[in-house]
Scaffold this motif. Structure first.
Motif, PDB file in Angstrom:
ATOM      1  N   ALA A  46       0.832  -1.373   0.018  1.00  4.80           N
ATOM      2  CA  ALA A  46      -0.053   0.100  -0.074  1.00  4.80           C
ATOM      3  C   ALA A  46       0.868   1.191   0.023  1.00  4.80           C
ATOM      4  CB  ALA A  46      -0.933  -0.020   1.250  1.00  4.80           C
ATOM      5  N   GLY A  47       0.611   2.206  -0.782  1.00  7.67           N
ATOM      6  CA  GLY A  47       1.323   3.378  -0.945  1.00  7.67           C
ATOM      7  C   GLY A  47       2.756   3.186  -1.633  1.00  7.67           C
ATOM      8  N   LEU A  48       3.005   2.272  -2.288  1.00 10.64           N
ATOM      9  CA  LEU A  48       4.373   1.825  -2.812  1.00 10.64           C
ATOM     10  C   LEU A  48       4.248   1.761  -4.432  1.00 10.64           C
ATOM     11  CD1 LEU A  48       5.950  -0.472  -0.203  1.00 10.64           C
ATOM     12  CD2 LEU A  48       6.385   2.115  -0.241  1.00 10.64           C
ATOM     13  N   LEU A  49       2.998   1.156  -4.916  1.00  7.64           N
ATOM     14  CA  LEU A  49       2.978   0.809  -6.153  1.00  7.64           C
ATOM     15  C   LEU A  49       2.463   2.042  -6.960  1.00  7.64           C
ATOM     16  CD1 LEU A  49       1.616  -2.691  -5.956  1.00  7.64           C
ATOM     17  CD2 LEU A  49       3.951  -2.191  -6.236  1.00  7.64           C
ATOM     18  N   LYS A  50       3.116   2.516  -8.177  1.00 10.00           N
ATOM     19  CA  LYS A  50       2.762   3.220  -9.009  1.00 10.00           C
ATOM     20  C   LYS A  50       2.193   3.001 -10.399  1.00 10.00           C
ATOM     21  CE  LYS A  50       4.303   6.850  -6.332  1.00 10.00           C
ATOM     22  NZ  LYS A  50       3.727   7.960  -5.743  1.00 10.00           N
ATOM     23  N   CYS A  51       1.230   3.466 -10.941  1.00  9.00           N
ATOM     24  CA  CYS A  51       0.623   3.206 -12.227  1.00  9.00           C
ATOM     25  C   CYS A  51       1.735   3.587 -13.234  1.00  9.00           C
ATOM     26  CB  CYS A  51      -0.482   3.970 -12.482  1.00  9.00           C
ATOM     27  SG  CYS A  51      -1.264   3.683 -14.104  1.00  9.00           S
ATOM     28  N   SER A  52       2.152   2.449 -14.185  1.00  6.79           N
ATOM     29  CA  SER A  52       2.974   2.561 -15.069  1.00  6.79           C
ATOM     30  C   SER A  52       2.526   3.759 -16.140  1.00  6.79           C
ATOM     31  CB  SER A  52       3.475   1.488 -15.816  1.00  6.79           C
ATOM     32  OG  SER A  52       2.106   0.918 -16.358  1.00  6.79           O
ATOM     33  N   TYR A  53       1.208   3.950 -16.302  1.00  6.90           N
ATOM     34  CA  TYR A  53       0.932   4.913 -17.448  1.00  6.90           C
ATOM     35  C   TYR A  53       0.653   6.362 -17.051  1.00  6.90           C
ATOM     36  CZ  TYR A  53      -0.153   1.046 -20.112  1.00  6.90           C
ATOM     37  OH  TYR A  53      -0.083  -0.103 -21.005  1.00  6.90           O
ATOM     38  N   CYS A  54      -0.214   6.701 -15.710  1.00  6.78           N
ATOM     39  CA  CYS A  54      -0.170   7.897 -15.221  1.00  6.78           C
ATOM     40  C   CYS A  54       0.449   8.253 -13.813  1.00  6.78           C
ATOM     41  CB  CYS A  54      -1.680   8.275 -14.991  1.00  6.78           C
ATOM     42  SG  CYS A  54      -2.269   7.117 -13.601  1.00  6.78           S
ATOM     43  N   ASN A  55       1.538   7.399 -13.457  1.00  6.51           N
ATOM     44  CA  ASN A  55       2.188   7.394 -12.176  1.00  6.51           C
ATOM     45  C   ASN A  55       1.479   7.866 -10.740  1.00  6.51           C
ATOM     46  OD1 ASN A  55       4.998   7.161 -11.355  1.00  6.51           O
ATOM     47  ND2 ASN A  55       4.908   9.373 -10.974  1.00  6.51           N
ATOM     48  N   ARG A  56       0.119   7.439 -10.814  1.00  6.24           N
ATOM     49  CA  ARG A  56      -0.583   7.786  -9.529  1.00  6.24           C
ATOM     50  C   ARG A  56      -0.367   6.529  -8.647  1.00  6.24           C
ATOM     51  NH1 ARG A  56      -6.714   9.931 -10.112  1.00  6.24           N
ATOM     52  NH2 ARG A  56      -6.358  10.237  -7.668  1.00  6.24           N
ATOM     53  N   THR A  57      -0.498   6.795  -7.322  1.00  6.92           N
ATOM     54  CA  THR A  57      -0.157   5.805  -6.436  1.00  6.92           C
ATOM     55  C   THR A  57      -1.757   4.550  -6.400  1.00  6.92           C
ATOM     56  OG1 THR A  57       0.893   7.288  -4.971  1.00  6.92           O
ATOM     57  CG2 THR A  57      -0.150   5.313  -3.898  1.00  6.92           C
ATOM     58  N   MET A  58      -1.235   3.453  -6.859  1.00  2.77           N
ATOM     59  CA  MET A  58      -2.396   2.460  -6.771  1.00  2.77           C
ATOM     60  C   MET A  58      -3.188   2.352  -5.434  1.00  2.77           C
ATOM     61  SD  MET A  58      -0.926  -0.689  -9.328  1.00  2.77           S
ATOM     62  CE  MET A  58      -0.864  -0.174 -11.019  1.00  2.77           C
ATOM     63  N   THR A  59      -4.195   2.256  -5.495  1.00  2.98           N
ATOM     64  CA  THR A  59      -5.161   2.022  -4.158  1.00  2.98           C
ATOM     65  C   THR A  59      -5.199   0.347  -3.864  1.00  2.98           C
ATOM     66  OG1 THR A  59      -7.028   1.651  -5.555  1.00  2.98           O
ATOM     67  CG2 THR A  59      -6.645   3.817  -4.815  1.00  2.98           C
ATOM     68  N   SER A  60      -5.365  -0.010  -2.833  1.00  5.43           N
ATOM     69  CA  SER A  60      -5.245  -1.401  -2.376  1.00  5.43           C
ATOM     70  C   SER A  60      -6.580  -1.785  -1.889  1.00  5.43           C
ATOM     71  CB  SER A  60      -4.365  -1.716  -1.127  1.00  5.43           C
ATOM     72  OG  SER A  60      -4.553  -0.565  -0.215  1.00  5.43           O
ATOM     73  N   HIS A  61      -6.952  -3.058  -2.393  1.00  6.09           N
ATOM     74  CA  HIS A  61      -8.391  -3.628  -1.871  1.00  6.09           C
ATOM     75  C   HIS A  61      -7.716  -5.200  -1.478  1.00  6.09           C
ATOM     76  CE1 HIS A  61     -10.151  -0.130  -3.856  1.00  6.09           C
ATOM     77  NE2 HIS A  61      -9.326  -0.273  -4.724  1.00  6.09           N
ATOM     78  N   LYS A  62      -9.099  -5.701  -0.645  1.00  5.61           N
ATOM     79  CA  LYS A  62      -9.097  -7.011  -0.490  1.00  5.61           C
ATOM     80  C   LYS A  62      -9.429  -8.026  -1.599  1.00  5.61           C
ATOM     81  CE  LYS A  62      -9.867  -6.588   4.595  1.00  5.61           C
ATOM     82  NZ  LYS A  62     -10.603  -7.166   5.570  1.00  5.61           N
ATOM     83  N   ALA A  63      -8.809  -8.986  -2.128  1.00  7.05           N
ATOM     84  CA  ALA A  63      -9.370  -9.841  -3.105  1.00  7.05           C
ATOM     85  C   ALA A  63     -10.210 -11.015  -2.438  1.00  7.05           C
ATOM     86  CB  ALA A  63      -8.135 -10.338  -3.616  1.00  7.05           C
ATOM     87  N   VAL A  64     -10.652 -11.755  -3.432  1.00  9.79           N
ATOM     88  CA  VAL A  64     -11.364 -12.811  -2.872  1.00  9.79           C
ATOM     89  C   VAL A  64     -10.769 -13.949  -2.013  1.00  9.79           C
ATOM     90  CG1 VAL A  64     -13.046 -14.803  -3.576  1.00  9.79           C
ATOM     91  CG2 VAL A  64     -13.160 -12.663  -5.197  1.00  9.79           C
ATOM     92  N   ALA A  65     -11.362 -14.125  -0.844  1.00 10.96           N
ATOM     93  CA  ALA A  65     -10.721 -15.201   0.195  1.00 10.96           C
ATOM     94  C   ALA A  65     -10.460 -16.610  -0.622  1.00 10.96           C
ATOM     95  CB  ALA A  65     -11.579 -15.360   1.393  1.00 10.96           C
ATOM     96  N   ARG A  66      -9.356 -17.094  -0.281  1.00 11.70           N
ATOM     97  CA  ARG A  66      -8.942 -18.470  -0.775  1.00 11.70           C
ATOM     98  C   ARG A  66      -9.596 -19.598   0.300  1.00 11.70           C
ATOM     99  NH1 ARG A  66      -2.420 -17.283  -1.652  1.00 11.70           N
ATOM    100  NH2 ARG A  66      -2.579 -15.925  -3.539  1.00 11.70           N
ATOM    101  N   GLN A  67      -9.380 -20.608  -0.159  1.00 13.54           N
ATOM    102  CA  GLN A  67     -10.243 -21.666   0.389  1.00 13.54           C
ATOM    103  C   GLN A  67      -9.813 -22.027   1.988  1.00 13.54           C
ATOM    104  OE1 GLN A  67     -10.209 -25.602  -1.558  1.00 13.54           O
ATOM    105  NE2 GLN A  67     -12.042 -26.316  -0.527  1.00 13.54           N
ATOM    106  N   ASP A  68      -8.393 -21.610   1.928  1.00 15.03           N
ATOM    107  CA  ASP A  68      -7.853 -21.681   3.445  1.00 15.03           C
ATOM    108  C   ASP A  68      -8.401 -20.600   4.319  1.00 15.03           C
ATOM    109  OD1 ASP A  68      -6.253 -19.628   2.270  1.00 15.03           O
ATOM    110  OD2 ASP A  68      -4.449 -20.965   2.491  1.00 15.03           O
ATOM    111  N   GLY A  69      -9.055 -19.605   3.902  1.00 13.16           N
ATOM    112  CA  GLY A  69      -9.465 -18.540   4.673  1.00 13.16           C
ATOM    113  C   GLY A  69      -8.389 -17.117   4.320  1.00 13.16           C
ATOM    114  N   PHE A  70      -7.460 -17.447   3.822  1.00  6.93           N
ATOM    115  CA  PHE A  70      -6.388 -16.098   3.553  1.00  6.93           C
ATOM    116  C   PHE A  70      -6.913 -15.388   2.805  1.00  6.93           C
ATOM    117  CE2 PHE A  70      -2.972 -14.443   0.682  1.00  6.93           C
ATOM    118  CZ  PHE A  70      -2.366 -13.692   1.884  1.00  6.93           C
TER     119      PHE A  70
END
Length: 202
Positions: free
Chosen positions: A162-186
């Motif tokens: 979070a706060g570290l990744l930049k868009c390679s096109y517009c150089n804006r800081t990427m936002t972070s979100h939760k992805a779909v939970a895996r079967q083991d709960g992660f």
């Protein structure tokens, strides 16, 4: 139509306790086309050890470490991984139960089907593990899975980048979100450019 007929034939064979081909699970060896696998007495001790160790440690990680320290390998000559050990413990074939129609055959990842679609035939062939031990180990695994899901849900969620990744096109800081939970709960993280809906390149 052909696929449906083949599936019906395979399901009919499974209902009679017949083997539908493929590689026999570790601990068993194939006897030829149309023949049901029999216990491989050179591999069966390793399977028994895996169940014994898991029942003792009640965790897959120490089982993996113990197998590695003993120099035990899979059929392909690799160290036992966590996934391989888990699949062995979860496989009812080792308690003498034939399981069929367990996974989607046409999908690349071979996803598991809903339990209601599985075909199970108990006492079908010679077991390596007793039903009681198989049940004990799987009950432990079920409890661990429930604890893992609860832990991931209640713990503070952190997006590592979070706060570290930049868009390679517009150089804006990427936002972070939760992805779909895996079967083991992660729950993994996913990152995307905030201008994605506004900028064609993003």
């Amino acid at each position: 139509l052909t696929a449906e007929r083949v599936f019906a034939t395979m399901l009919s064979r499974a209902s009679k306790g017949l083997f539908n081909g493929g590689v026999a699970p570790m601990g068993y060896k194939s006897m030829g086309k149309g023949e049901f696998p029999i216990v491989d007495h050179s591999e069966a001790p390793t399977i028994k050890l895996i169940f014994n160790l898991y029942e003792e440690y009640q965790s897959v990680h120490p089982v993996k470490n113990e197998l590695k320290s003993l120099g035990l390998k899979t059929r392909r000559g690799n160290d036992f991984g966590l996934k391989t050990i888990t699949e062995i413990i979860r496989n009812p074939f080792y308690k003498g139960t034939l399981r069929y129609n367990y996974r989607e055959m046409q999908t690349p990842a071979r996803k598991k089907k809903p339990k209601g679609e599985w075909f199970l035939l108990d006492d079908n062939h010679e077991p390596i593990i007793s039903k009681d031990q198989w049940d004990r180990c799987n009950n432990i695994m079920d409890r661990n899975a429930t604890k893992n899901v609860a832990r991931f849900k209640t713990s503070t969620y952190t997006h590592l980048f979070a706060g570290l990744l930049k868009c390679s096109y517009c150089n804006r800081t990427m936002t972070s979100h939760k992805a779909v939970a895996r079967q083991d709960g992660f729950i993994p993280s996913k990152y995307r450019c905030p201008s994605r809906s506004l900028c064609y390149e993003c």
